[in-house]
Scaffold this motif. Structure first.
Motif, PDB file in Angstrom:
ATOM      1  N   SER A 116      45.301  41.038  34.746  1.00 19.45           N
ATOM      2  CA  SER A 116      44.844  39.650  34.731  1.00 19.45           C
ATOM      3  C   SER A 116      45.796  38.760  33.936  1.00 19.45           C
ATOM      4  N   TYR A 117      46.439  39.327  32.908  1.00 18.89           N
ATOM      5  CA  TYR A 117      47.451  38.593  32.140  1.00 18.89           C
ATOM      6  C   TYR A 117      48.757  38.529  32.923  1.00 18.89           C
ATOM      7  N   LEU A 118      49.200  39.656  33.451  1.00 17.13           N
ATOM      8  CA  LEU A 118      50.463  39.697  34.183  1.00 17.13           C
ATOM      9  C   LEU A 118      50.439  38.791  35.413  1.00 17.13           C
ATOM     10  N   LYS A 119      49.255  38.637  35.990  1.00 17.35           N
ATOM     11  CA  LYS A 119      49.140  37.801  37.195  1.00 17.35           C
ATOM     12  C   LYS A 119      49.578  36.372  36.927  1.00 17.35           C
ATOM     13  N   LYS A 173      41.436  55.941  36.964  1.00 20.92           N
ATOM     14  CA  LYS A 173      42.531  56.828  36.562  1.00 20.92           C
ATOM     15  C   LYS A 173      43.773  56.056  36.134  1.00 20.92           C
ATOM     16  N   ARG A 174      44.172  55.056  36.941  1.00 24.64           N
ATOM     17  CA  ARG A 174      45.383  54.289  36.646  1.00 24.64           C
ATOM     18  C   ARG A 174      44.998  53.109  35.757  1.00 24.64           C
ATOM     19  N   GLN A 175      45.487  53.139  34.520  1.00 21.73           N
ATOM     20  CA  GLN A 175      45.018  52.191  33.517  1.00 21.73           C
ATOM     21  C   GLN A 175      46.198  51.396  32.958  1.00 21.73           C
ATOM     22  N   HIS A 176      46.052  50.087  32.951  1.00 20.68           N
ATOM     23  CA  HIS A 176      47.118  49.191  32.487  1.00 20.68           C
ATOM     24  C   HIS A 176      47.051  48.997  30.973  1.00 20.68           C
ATOM     25  N   TYR A 177      48.208  49.101  30.327  1.00 16.83           N
ATOM     26  CA  TYR A 177      48.267  48.793  28.897  1.00 16.83           C
ATOM     27  C   TYR A 177      48.682  47.350  28.657  1.00 16.83           C
ATOM     28  N   LEU A 197      41.001  37.443  26.077  1.00 14.71           N
ATOM     29  CA  LEU A 197      42.375  36.959  26.235  1.00 14.71           C
ATOM     30  C   LEU A 197      42.444  35.881  27.310  1.00 14.71           C
ATOM     31  N   LEU A 198      41.753  36.081  28.431  1.00 13.86           N
ATOM     32  CA  LEU A 198      41.775  35.075  29.499  1.00 13.86           C
ATOM     33  C   LEU A 198      41.114  33.773  29.058  1.00 13.86           C
ATOM     34  N   ASP A 199      40.048  33.870  28.267  1.00 16.00           N
ATOM     35  CA  ASP A 199      39.409  32.653  27.741  1.00 16.00           C
ATOM     36  C   ASP A 199      40.377  31.892  26.843  1.00 16.00           C
ATOM     37  N   VAL A 200      41.101  32.635  26.003  1.00  8.00           N
ATOM     38  CA  VAL A 200      42.098  32.014  25.122  1.00  8.00           C
ATOM     39  C   VAL A 200      43.158  31.300  25.951  1.00  8.00           C
ATOM     40  N   PHE A 205      54.711  35.354  40.950  1.00  5.75           N
ATOM     41  CA  PHE A 205      55.065  34.202  41.782  1.00  5.75           C
ATOM     42  C   PHE A 205      54.165  34.070  43.003  1.00  5.75           C
ATOM     43  N   ASP A 206      53.420  35.149  43.346  1.00  3.25           N
ATOM     44  CA  ASP A 206      52.552  35.074  44.525  1.00  3.25           C
ATOM     45  C   ASP A 206      51.180  35.711  44.305  1.00  3.25           C
ATOM     46  N   GLY A 207      50.872  36.076  43.054  1.00  5.22           N
ATOM     47  CA  GLY A 207      49.598  36.696  42.759  1.00  5.22           C
ATOM     48  C   GLY A 207      49.562  38.186  42.982  1.00  5.22           C
ATOM     49  N   THR A 208      50.653  38.740  43.501  1.00  7.97           N
ATOM     50  CA  THR A 208      50.705  40.172  43.822  1.00  7.97           C
ATOM     51  C   THR A 208      51.924  40.860  43.226  1.00  7.97           C
ATOM     52  N   LEU A 209      53.065  40.150  43.233  1.00 10.15           N
ATOM     53  CA  LEU A 209      54.326  40.741  42.805  1.00 10.15           C
ATOM     54  C   LEU A 209      54.878  40.033  41.569  1.00 10.15           C
TER      55      LEU A 209
END
Length: 312
Positions: A13-16, A5-9, A93-96, A20-24
């Motif tokens: 994996s990019y924002l991570k 249901k909750r979908q990131h635009y 994108l992650l491979d790039v 600074f801590d893998g979560t925030l």
């Protein structure tokens, strides 16, 4: 295929990479009425740490209505969210990022100011495609389709009212998720024009040893050359020349320049180069101007835009 249901635009994996801590994420919440200086209490309301799960996300953003007759190719509900983004676009994108991050780390370790790169055609296409998809999946581009959807719904409502008929609660306008994809990031003609244009541009990868390239909810900045004001973002790939800036990590940014407008870029074409903090701040301003709701700083430093009112 399970429902999400909750979908990131902008993919988590990019924002991570900017967390600074893998979560925030250190986040600057945009408000057009925010003054340039704030008290410490006021600053805490717009300059805060927010979970990766709670930014650049919307309910059913990509979910296709399988019963909508405008879904004319019979796409399944999760075809975009899972079939396209999770299984194809985001891994690419992650491979790039992984490929060029390794080289960037070597440049920084060896203090090599500029390195020439022999990009393969596949690497050129993957860089361009990652930027193309991310640019078009964000709300700024989708707003046009949402506006058309609202007009169609209003037209139906007023037409029914004029005829003295009840408004059909099951009336289906365009499927926004399907139409958004069909007209933009899944449009082969638009992609072909975009890639043809970029193939004639200068391709640069910039590396910052300061590690504070910002990103945002509209991370791919494409602006029309010669435009002023808000028209700078109103780009037609068929007719306009433009510049492109896409931070891949806090240390790396992908850039494209039109050689006729930026002849100095010709000498830097097909290179990876180390840039100063001043240059980093220059492109960070593009992220700030281009963003809609959120700007993210890996180092929690937004003083480029706003300062506590006890600073001189």
């Amino acid at each position: 295929m399970g429902r999400t249901k909750r979908q990131h635009y902008v993919p988590k994996s990019y924002l991570k990479r900017f967390s600074f801590d893998g979560t925030l994420l250190h986040t600057f919440l945009l408000n057009p009425n925010t003054p340039s200086t704030l008290s410490e209490d006021e600053l805490k309301e717009i300059w805060k740490d927010i979970s990766l799960s709670d930014v650049c996300v919307s309910k059913d953003y990509y979910t296709i209505d399988e019963q909508n007759p405008h879904n004319n190719n019979g796409a399944k509900a999760m075809a975009l969210e899972k079939g396209f983004f999770q299984d194809f676009a985001e891994p690419k994108l992650l491979d790039v990022i992984d490929t060029w991050e390794r080289l960037a780390n070597r440049l920084l370790a060896d203090k090599v100011p500029v390195a020439s790169i022999r990009f393969s055609e596949a690497q050129r296409m993957d860089l361009a495609l990652s930027a193309f998809i991310q640019y078009h999946r964000c709300p700024r581009v989708r707003h046009h389709i949402e506006s058309v959807d609202e007009v169609i719904k209003l037209h139906h409502k007023y037409t029914q009212q004029e005829k003295g008929l009840p408004i059909d609660p099951n009336f289906k306008s365009i499927d926004v998720a399907f139409s958004h994809a069909d007209k933009t990031f899944l449009n082969p003609y638009l992609w072909r024009m975009f890639y043809t244009k970029l193939s004639s541009y200068c391709l640069l990868l910039r590396v910052s040893d300061n590690g504070n390239f910002f990103t945002s909810d509209n991370p791919v900045v494409i602006h029309k050359l010669g435009a002023k004001g808000y028209n700078v973002f109103n780009v037609n790939f068929y007719t306009d020349d433009f510049s492109l800036f896409f931070p891949l990590t806090p240390n790396i940014i992908l850039e494209y320049y039109c050689p006729s407008a930026f002849p100095d870029a010709l000498s830097m074409n097909d290179t990876m180069s180390i840039v100063s903090k001043n240059y980093e701040e220059q492109v960070n301003k593009y992220q700030y101007i281009n963003a809609e709701k959120f700007v993210f700083s890996p180092k929690n430093d937004f003083s480029l835009f706003i300062k506590p009112n006890n600073e001189k």
